[in-house]
Motif scaffolding. Structure first.
Motif, PDB file in Angstrom:
ATOM      1  N   UNK A  80      46.627  26.280   0.715  1.00  0.00           N
ATOM      2  CA  UNK A  80      47.333  25.017   0.952  1.00  0.00           C
ATOM      3  C   UNK A  80      47.273  24.661   2.433  1.00  0.00           C
ATOM      4  N   UNK A  81      46.890  23.407   2.697  1.00  0.00           N
ATOM      5  CA  UNK A  81      46.739  22.936   4.067  1.00  0.00           C
ATOM      6  C   UNK A  81      47.847  21.978   4.480  1.00  0.00           C
ATOM      7  N   UNK A  82      48.479  21.312   3.505  1.00  0.00           N
ATOM      8  CA  UNK A  82      49.564  20.381   3.796  1.00  0.00           C
ATOM      9  C   UNK A  82      50.690  20.607   2.805  1.00  0.00           C
ATOM     10  N   UNK A  83      51.914  20.453   3.262  1.00  0.00           N
ATOM     11  CA  UNK A  83      53.075  20.574   2.376  1.00  0.00           C
ATOM     12  C   UNK A  83      53.393  19.229   1.733  1.00  0.00           C
ATOM     13  N   UNK A  84      52.360  18.629   1.176  1.00  0.00           N
ATOM     14  CA  UNK A  84      52.504  17.330   0.505  1.00  0.00           C
ATOM     15  C   UNK A  84      51.845  17.454  -0.860  1.00  0.00           C
ATOM     16  N   UNK A  85      52.530  17.100  -1.930  1.00  0.00           N
ATOM     17  CA  UNK A  85      51.910  17.196  -3.260  1.00  0.00           C
ATOM     18  C   UNK A  85      50.674  16.310  -3.350  1.00  0.00           C
ATOM     19  N   UNK A  86      49.606  16.797  -3.938  1.00  0.00           N
ATOM     20  CA  UNK A  86      48.392  15.978  -4.075  1.00  0.00           C
ATOM     21  C   UNK A  86      48.660  14.776  -4.977  1.00  0.00           C
ATOM     22  N   UNK A  87      48.060  13.653  -4.633  1.00  0.00           N
ATOM     23  CA  UNK A  87      48.159  12.470  -5.483  1.00  0.00           C
ATOM     24  C   UNK A  87      46.945  12.351  -6.401  1.00  0.00           C
ATOM     25  N   UNK A  88      45.867  13.106  -6.099  1.00  0.00           N
ATOM     26  CA  UNK A  88      44.695  13.111  -6.962  1.00  0.00           C
ATOM     27  C   UNK A  88      43.909  14.398  -6.732  1.00  0.00           C
ATOM     28  N   UNK A  89      43.076  14.736  -7.724  1.00  0.00           N
ATOM     29  CA  UNK A  89      42.255  15.943  -7.654  1.00  0.00           C
ATOM     30  C   UNK A  89      40.784  15.561  -7.845  1.00  0.00           C
ATOM     31  N   UNK A  90      39.940  16.130  -6.994  1.00  0.00           N
ATOM     32  CA  UNK A  90      38.502  15.922  -7.090  1.00  0.00           C
ATOM     33  C   UNK A  90      37.812  17.258  -7.320  1.00  0.00           C
ATOM     34  N   UNK A  91      36.715  17.238  -8.083  1.00  0.00           N
ATOM     35  CA  UNK A  91      35.884  18.419  -8.209  1.00  0.00           C
ATOM     36  C   UNK A  91      35.107  18.621  -6.904  1.00  0.00           C
TER      37      UNK A  91
END
Length: 418
Positions: A303-314
């Motif tokens: 984890x690089x940021x303490x922010x929930x991801x808004x999208x996921x990419x392959x």
């Protein structure tokens, strides 16, 4: 197109009614040489096969008639083709490799034929005779005939085929190279290969109609689903039954170059799977999956940021295109040592130290850190799910496109696709 010269002894003999056809059913799928049955084990739509053809990627075409397979055609990179031919019993009896020869033509560079004593011999691949015809670009022909050991000798047919034939006659002669040429097909122009079906006793009509077997395009490549849920502690269901998820800290990963590599530490290629991330030290977390049979690493993330991801990419390499993937397919990290690692792009791995410093400790532990030096960052390795294979790598991005985390999913909580 002229027929390939037949000067060998492996001539199809009558076994039953030949397949007489004026139409061929055409279906598409992934390449696989050990074909059995009437349908592709991994089918794809015609549109996907066409995209793969245009991109120079491999795929396979099955030609069948009257519910019998007649030919399996594989398209290889560099515009090469391989054709498997089947007899009236649906046995694969011949394999022809084609390579480009001039503009718009293919040369049947190698033609391998087999004879089998019975169905058991065919099923086990224990041929009693094999003939290999090799043709050079200028028409020099070599025919090599091999025979399995005779009955009563120390080696059975299968072993004889491995240890060597009982005789090995070779004949060489010149022939017009035109006798071994055929047109290079455009996509869908599979009539090009129809005349070769006669080499197994089948009888094509003057005009052969192709009929595509409908396969739906599907929902497309594998999509990231509940990736963050992989690290939520507690009970869960898996294809193997109930389990318990337990997150575990695997240490801090130091990134100095701004490039994170996800790779099997024993097989770091010149172009590893890489993503741009901020420099610094970042926590690595394992998702441990505990079942009555033991504990496995179901996923690993940094984890690089303490922010929930808004999208996921392959996580893709430059030459990978999602448009070339079938339903549920993915590009991922290849594993051949049962291990995956997160590391900085500048970190070097000494092969002669891997056994003692990494693989042997992983026999007793689920993760291992290889410490860094004054000039190199560290490396964190962990067991790869249930071992070797290919696993998807997901990049979680924030609303403004920043990389918040990277996760390797070992697919223990879903049905893996191989």
């Amino acid at each position: 197109m002229r027929a390939i010269v037949r000067r060998g002894w492996l001539v199809p003999r009558g076994r039953g009614a030949a397949v007489i056809f004026d139409s061929l059913d055409v279906s598409y799928g992934e390449m696989w040489g050990s074909y059995r049955g009437m349908t592709h084990p991994d089918p794809m739509s015609r549109a996907l096969a066409a995209r793969k053809h245009a991109a120079g990627k491999d795929y396979a075409v099955l030609l069948s008639a009257r519910e019998r397979p007649l030919a399996l055609i594989e398209y290889w990179p560099r515009r090469m083709w391989r054709v498997y031919l089947f007899d009236d019993r649906s046995w694969c009896m011949q394999m022809i490799d084609f390579k480009p020869h001039g503009t718009g033509t293919l040369l049947a560079q190698q033609n391998v034929r087999w004879q089998f004593s019975d169905e058991h011999g065919f099923a086990s691949g224990a041929w009693i005779a094999q003939e290999t015809t090799t043709v050079s670009a200028d028409g020099q022909v070599e025919v090599r005939s091999e025979f399995a050991a005779a009955r009563g000798e120390s080696a059975g047919p299968s072993q004889a085929r491995t240890t060597g034939p009982s005789s090995d006659p070779v004949r060489r002669f010149p022939a017009p190279v035109e006798d071994f040429l055929c047109p290079a097909p455009e996509f869908g122009d599979w009539q090009v290969f129809a005349p070769f079906l006669a080499q197994q006793g089948h009888e094509p009509a003057t005009t052969v109609v192709l009929r595509d077997v409908s396969v739906a395009e599907g929902s497309g490549p594998l999509r990231a689903t509940d990736i963050e849920e992989l690290f939520v502690p507690g009970a869960c269901d898996t294809p193997e039954g109930p389990a318990v998820v337990e997150p575990a800290d695997a240490g801090l990963l130091r990134i100095t170059s701004g490039q994170l590599v996800v790779s099997d530490p024993g097989w770091i290629t010149e172009t590893p799977r890489t993503v741009t991330v901020p420099p610094g030290e970042f926590p690595v977390t394992l998702s441990l999956l505990r079942t009555p049979r033991g504990t496995s690493v179901a996923a690993a993330g940094v984890r690089f940021l303490d922010v929930p991801p808004s999208e996921w990419d392959m996580l893709l390499q430059p030459d990978e295109d999602l448009e070339l993937l079938g339903e549920g397919q993915f590009y991922g990290v290849g594993v051949d040592t049962g291990t995956v690692a997160f590391l900085d792009a500048t970190r070097t791995v000494l092969e002669d130290q891997l056994d003692e410093d990494l693989f042997e400790p992983l026999d007793k532990r689920l993760s291992v850190e290889l410490p860094g030096t004054e000039t190199e960052p560290n490396l964190i390795a962990f067991r790869a799910g249930q071992g070797d294979g290919t696993y998807p790598v997901w990049v979680g991005r924030t609303a403004d496109g920043q990389v918040g985390c990277v996760v390797v999913d070992f697919q223990l909580r879903s049905s893996p696709r191989t």
